[in-house]
Write an enzyme that holds these catalytic residues in place. Structure first.
Site, PDB file in Angstrom:
ATOM      1  N   SER A 160      12.904  -3.155 -48.188  1.00  0.00           N
ATOM      2  CA  SER A 160      13.846  -3.148 -46.635  1.00  0.00           C
ATOM      3  C   SER A 160      14.368  -4.631 -46.088  1.00  0.00           C
ATOM      4  CB  SER A 160      13.397  -2.690 -45.744  1.00  0.00           C
ATOM      5  OG  SER A 160      14.051  -2.054 -44.664  1.00  0.00           O
ATOM      6  N   ASP A 414      17.886   7.530 -49.288  1.00  0.00           N
ATOM      7  CA  ASP A 414      17.258   6.857 -47.735  1.00  0.00           C
ATOM      8  C   ASP A 414      18.740   6.762 -46.990  1.00  0.00           C
ATOM      9  OD1 ASP A 414      16.103   4.570 -46.169  1.00  0.00           O
ATOM     10  OD2 ASP A 414      16.205   3.406 -48.001  1.00  0.00           O
ATOM     11  N   HIS A 439      12.911   5.627 -48.529  1.00  0.00           N
ATOM     12  CA  HIS A 439      12.725   3.942 -47.947  1.00  0.00           C
ATOM     13  C   HIS A 439      11.978   3.348 -48.667  1.00  0.00           C
ATOM     14  CE1 HIS A 439      14.391   1.032 -45.895  1.00  0.00           C
ATOM     15  NE2 HIS A 439      13.365   0.705 -45.159  1.00  0.00           N
TER      16      HIS A 439
END
Ligand SMILES: *[C@@H]1O[C@H](CO)[C@@H](O)[C@H](O)[C@H]1NC(C)=O
Ligand SMILES: *[C@@H]1O[C@H](CO)[C@@H](O)[C@H](O)[C@H]1NC(C)=O
Ligand SMILES: *[C@@H]1O[C@H](CO)[C@@H](O)[C@H](O)[C@H]1NC(C)=O
Ligand SMILES: *[C@@H]1O[C@H](CO)[C@@H](O)[C@H](O)[C@H]1NC(C)=O
Ligand SMILES: *[C@@H]1O[C@H](CO)[C@@H](O)[C@H](O)[C@H]1NC(C)=O
Ligand SMILES: *[C@@H]1O[C@H](CO)[C@@H](O)[C@H](O)[C@H]1NC(C)=O
Ligand SMILES: *[C@@H]1O[C@H](CO)[C@@H](O)[C@H](O)[C@H]1NC(C)=O
Ligand SMILES: *[C@@H]1O[C@H](CO)[C@@H](O)[C@H](O)[C@H]1NC(C)=O
Length: 472
Positions: A160, A414, A439
Site C-alpha cells: 500500500s 483491490d 489489498h
C-alpha cells in the site's frame, strides 16, 4: 509447542519484545534528524522505532527492510507474514521501520500534531531519508562498515502506501537497496497520471458486484438515500442512532455527513480486506466479508426505509462488531486520532489521491478537484500543498523505464489497484497481476486457503529477489 518454548526463551533475553501477535520482534530505536535537509545551530533528533527479527539471519544473508506505512509499525509487521515465510530461504534479517509521525515515532512527542509548524517535517522525502539513515546504521551494526554494499545487500518491501515508499526508496537511494517489492502500491493514483477520480469507487462497486451480486450494489445505493431521508427529522435521526448503535446520537447535518463518510470508509475497507480467510488487519473480519455483508442485506425490502436501516445495522456489524465486543459505534472518533491527522496532512501536502463518484457506482455522486481539495486543506491545516504535479515530478510519474529492480504486484479485486502498475515496463521493472486478489494479499503469510494466483505471486517475488541477490 515450539512456539511457546520460543516465547519463553525469548522473554528472558534482555530485549523488549512484542509478545502480542504471531511474530516476535525486538523493539529498537534510532535517533534520526527531525530535518534531514537543512542545517541549524542546534539540530534536533527524535527516536524512530524499528522492529527486528534475526531468528532466520545467518551471517552473509541479506536484510529485508519493510518501509512503514501510515500507522503503528507493529500492525504491519504482524500482517506481513510473507517476509517471515521467506526469510529462511534467504537467511535474511527482518527489519520493519516505522514511518515518522506514526506509532511512537513522533518528532515532537505529543505536540507533533499541535501545529502546522510541527507537522512540516511530515513528508515522503523526510521519511525516505529516515529509511536510508536507518539502513546505513544497520549496515554498520550488523555487517560492519568495511563490508561492501553488494556483499550484504538490503531489499525493500512495502504494501500500500508502504509499497509506494519501498519503490520510491529504490528510485531515490538505489545504492541502499538492491531492489524493491511493492505490493498494492498506487503510485499512479495522482492528478495528471492515468487514473480518473472515479476509478477508485467504481472499483469498490465492482468488488461488491463480484462478491455480493447486483442486488447488493442496488441495496447499498438505496442505503445512502435511506439515511438521508430519515435524517430529515429528529425522530429519524434517533432511529438511525439507535438502530446502528451509535455512541453519540446524530444531532446535526454535520453529524450525518460524518456518518456517511464513515459508511463509505466501511465499504472501502470491506473491499480492501476481502481476504479469503478470516483475518485481523485494521478490523477482525470473517472470510470474504463483502459476501457476508451482502448476504445480510438480501432480505431487505426496498419499500421500507426503516427496515432497510435495520438490515444495514446487521450487515455493518460484520465489519464493526465481528468479535461481538463493541458496545457502540463511534463514527466520529477517527477525526481526532493522531494517525488520521497525520495522514490527512500528507494527502493535503503531497499525496492528493483523487476520489469522486459518478452515476453508475454505488456511492452518492461527488466531485473532486485539486483546487477544492487544496482549499479544504488550507482550512484545516493553514498550509498550501506542494502542488498537484509534485508527486509525479518527485518520483518520475509514469516514466518508470529510468529505474531498475522494481516489482509491483496488484490484486485485481483491490480498490487501490486502479492506481497501480499493471504492465511490465522493462526487463527489471516488473508488474504482477493477482487475479481475484484483494489489498496486498501476497504479503500475508501463506494460508491453506490460498489460491494459485497468490501462490504464484509469492513465487514470482522469490524468483526475482533471488535474481537481485545473484542467487540464480
Ligand atoms: C503523551 O500522551 C500519552 C497519552 O495521552 C501519555 O500517556 C504520555 O505520557 C504523553 N507523553 C508525554 C511526553 O507527554
Ligand atoms: C427517499 O425519499 C425519496 C423522496 O421522497 C424517495 O423517492 C425515495 O424512495 C426514498 N428512499 C428511501 C430509501 O427511502
Ligand atoms: C463529532 O465530533 C465533533 C467535533 O469533532 C462534535 O462537534 C460532534 O458533536 C460529534 N458528533 C457526534 C455524533 O459524535
Ligand atoms: C478503514 O481503514 C483505515 C486504514 O486503512 C482506517 O484508518 C479507517 O479508520 C477504517 N475505517 C473504518 C470505518 O473503520
Ligand atoms: C414492501 O414489499 C414487500 C414485498 O414486495 C411487500 O410484501 C410489503 O407489503 C411492502 N410493504 C409496504 C409498506 O409497501
Ligand atoms: C456487538 O455484539 C454484541 C453481542 O452480540 C452485542 O451485545 C452488542 O450490542 C453489539 N454492538 C454493536 C455496536 O453492534
Ligand atoms: C511481466 O513479466 C513476467 C516475466 O518476467 C511475467 O511473469 C508477468 O506475468 C508479466 N506481468 C504482466 C503484468 O504482464
Ligand atoms: C493486468 O491487469 C490489468 C488491469 O486489469 C489488465 O489491463 C492487464 O491486461 C493485465 N495483464 C495481464 C498480463 O494479465
Amino acid at each position: 509447542m515450539w512456539y511457546i518454548l520460543y516465547t519463553l526463551i525469548f522473554l528472558h533475553e534482555t530485549c523488549i519484545c512484542i509478545t502480542e501477535g504471531r511474530y516476535l520482534l525486538e523493539t529498537k530505536y534510532i535517533e534520526v534528524p527531525v530535518d534531514h535537509f537543512s542545517a541549524s545551530p542546534k539540530p534536533r533528533f527524535f527516536k524512530l522505532r524499528y522492529l527486528l527479527n534475526d531468528k532466520y539471519h545467518v551471517k552473509g544473508g541479506p536484510a529485508f527492510v519493510y518501509t512503514g506505512n501510515e500507522g503503528d509499525i507493529s500492525m504491519y509487521a504482524q500482517n506481513t507474514g510473507f517476509l517471515f515465510d521467506i526469510a529462511p530461504i534467504f537467511n535474511a534479517l527482518l527489519v520493519f521501520i516505522e514511518h515518522r509521525y506514526y506509532g511512537v515515532s513522533l518528532p515532537f512527542g505529543n505536540d507533533s500534531f499541535a501545529s502546522s509548524d510541527n507537522l512540516r517535517y511530515l513528508t515522503t522525502t523526510q521519511a525516505l531519508a529516515d529509511f536510508a539513515y536507518t539502513i546505513e546504521a544497520l549496515r554498520r551494526t550488523f555487517f560492519g562498515d568495511v563490508l561492501s554494499y553488494d556483499t550484504y545487500p538490503f531489499v525493500a518491501f512495502g504494501g500500500s502506501y508502504g509499497g509506494m515508499l519501498a519503490a520510491w526508496l529504490r528510485m531515490k537511494y538505489p545504492y541502499e537497496v538492491v531492489g524493491a517489492v511493492a505490493s498494492s502500491a498506487p503510485i499512479f493514483h495522482f492528478p495528471g497520471l492515468t487514473v480518473g477520480c472515479a476509478a477508485f469507487n467504481a472499483q469498490i462497486t465492482r468488488v461488491f458486484r463480484r462478491y455480493g451480486g447486483e442486488r447488493c450494489v442496488r441495496t447499498v445505493e438505496l442505503g445512502w438515500d435511506a439515511v438521508l431521508n430519515l435524517s430529515r427529522t429528529k425522530l429519524g435521526m434517533d432511529f438511525i442512532s439507535s438502530s446502528w448503535k451509535l455512541c453519540k446520537p446524530l444531532k446535526t447535518a454535520e453529524d450525518v455527513r460524518r456518518l456517511l463518510d464513515w459508511l463509505g470508509s466501511v465499504y472501502e475497507n470491506l473491499s480492501m480486506f476481502n481476504y479469503h480467510y478470516p483475518a485481523d488487519f485494521v478490523a477482525p473480519l470473517p472470510a470474504y466479508p463483502v459476501k457476508i455483508f451482502c448476504d445480510k442485506l438480501t432480505t431487505a425490502y426496498f419499500n421500507d426505509t426503516k427496515g432497510l436501516i435495520d438490515r444495514f445495522a446487521t450487515a455493518l456489524a460484520i465489519y464493526t462488531n465481528y468479535t461481538g465486543k463493541r458496545s457502540c459505534n463511534n463514527v466520529n472518533g477517527s477525526y481526532e486520532e493522531p494517525a488520521e491527522i497525520a495522514w490527512s496532512y500528507q494527502t493535503c501536502v503531497e499525496l492528493a489521491m483523487p476520489k469522486c463518484s459518478l452515476e453508475g457506482d454505488m456511492f452518492p455522486t461527488k466531485s473532486w478537484s485539486y483546487e477544492g481539495h487544496s482549499e479544504a486543506c488550507y482550512e484545516r491545516f493553514g498550509v498550501r500543498g506542494l502542488g498537484r504535479d509534485w508527486p509525479a515530478m518527485a518520483y518520475g510519474g509514469k516514466n518508470l523505464r529510468h529505474y531498475s529492480n522494481l516489482v509491483f504486484s496488484n490484486g485485481l479485486m483491490d480498490p487501490w489497484s486502479v492506481g497501480g502498475v499493471f504492465s511490465n515496463v522493462s526487463s527489471t521493472v516488473l508488474a504482477f497481476n493477482i487475479t481475484d486478489g484483494p489489498h496486498h494479499v501476497d504479503f500475508r503469510r501463506a494460508d491453506p486457503a490460498d489460491n494459485n494466483y497468490v501462490i504464484e505471486a509469492r513465487r514470482f517475488h522469490v524468483r526475482i529477489i533471488k535474481q537481485w541477490l545473484n542467487m540464480v
